[in-house]
Design a protein around this motif. Sequence first.
Motif, PDB file in Angstrom:
ATOM      1  N   ASP A  19       0.907  -1.206  -0.112  1.00 23.64           N
ATOM      2  CA  ASP A  19      -0.017   0.082   0.035  1.00 23.64           C
ATOM      3  C   ASP A  19       0.838   1.261  -0.139  1.00 23.64           C
ATOM      4  OD1 ASP A  19      -2.004   1.854   0.065  1.00 23.64           O
ATOM      5  OD2 ASP A  19      -3.388   0.593   1.811  1.00 23.64           O
ATOM      6  N   ASN A  20       0.434   2.475  -0.048  1.00 21.44           N
ATOM      7  CA  ASN A  20       1.204   3.684  -0.286  1.00 21.44           C
ATOM      8  C   ASN A  20       0.576   4.699   0.823  1.00 21.44           C
ATOM      9  OD1 ASN A  20      -1.320   4.429  -1.508  1.00 21.44           O
ATOM     10  ND2 ASN A  20       0.026   4.912  -3.420  1.00 21.44           N
ATOM     11  N   ARG A  23      -3.077   3.310   7.103  1.00 23.26           N
ATOM     12  CA  ARG A  23      -4.106   2.710   7.609  1.00 23.26           C
ATOM     13  C   ARG A  23      -4.203   2.303   8.874  1.00 23.26           C
ATOM     14  NH1 ARG A  23      -6.484   3.917   2.382  1.00 23.26           N
ATOM     15  NH2 ARG A  23      -5.409   2.880   0.765  1.00 23.26           N
ATOM     16  N   TYR A  34      -9.853   0.107   6.011  1.00 21.13           N
ATOM     17  CA  TYR A  34      -9.925   1.091   5.090  1.00 21.13           C
ATOM     18  C   TYR A  34     -11.166   2.073   5.393  1.00 21.13           C
ATOM     19  CZ  TYR A  34      -7.104  -1.993   2.520  1.00 21.13           C
ATOM     20  OH  TYR A  34      -5.943  -2.770   2.168  1.00 21.13           O
TER      21      TYR A  34
END
Length: 193
Positions: A19-20, A23, A34
């Motif tokens: 992911d970037n 979270r 999310y």
Amino acid sequence: MKFCSECAHPVALAIPEGDNRPRYVCPHCHTIHYQNPKLVIGSIPVWEQDGKLQVLLCKRAIEPRYGYWTLPAGFMENEETTEQAAVRETEEEAGANVELGNLFTLLNVAHVHQVHLFYLARLRDLDFAPGEESLEVALYTQDKIPWDELAFPTVRTTLELFFQDRVKVREGGSYGFHSRDIVRTMQAPREPD
């Protein structure tokens, strides 16, 4: 978010593998939580008779922006379409029965994680009344709208675009579809009387 909705352990803010973005992740059960923008859906209910066009506005009975005017709108619920949400919110906030038209504005309000959608709507009758979230509801011509007392920039933008398009409609054109990014903040609340 403080606790995992799956196992109730405290969560931590981290960027999951692959992911970037940060979270909320549960270090115990590894659930990634999310969070996505919320949809606010509403309508622009109008009544036109003898060439006089009026827009139905609601005076808010809840925070944020208690006592300010708005178009009937609210958060979309699960298991409903955007059209159903617009009709429901108009019924709930204004007690109004509308015939829904086309989607008119899509407004990205990224700084508060929301997207606002407003549909054109025609009042079927003048049998409307404030719902639980409204102090009052009233019809306004363009020159009588309480512009300085509008609750949200999205409402002001939608009404400005609506009346700009109204000029085109009177000249034989039609209402368009408008997408905007709203970056201006709300005006400071007025002092109580």
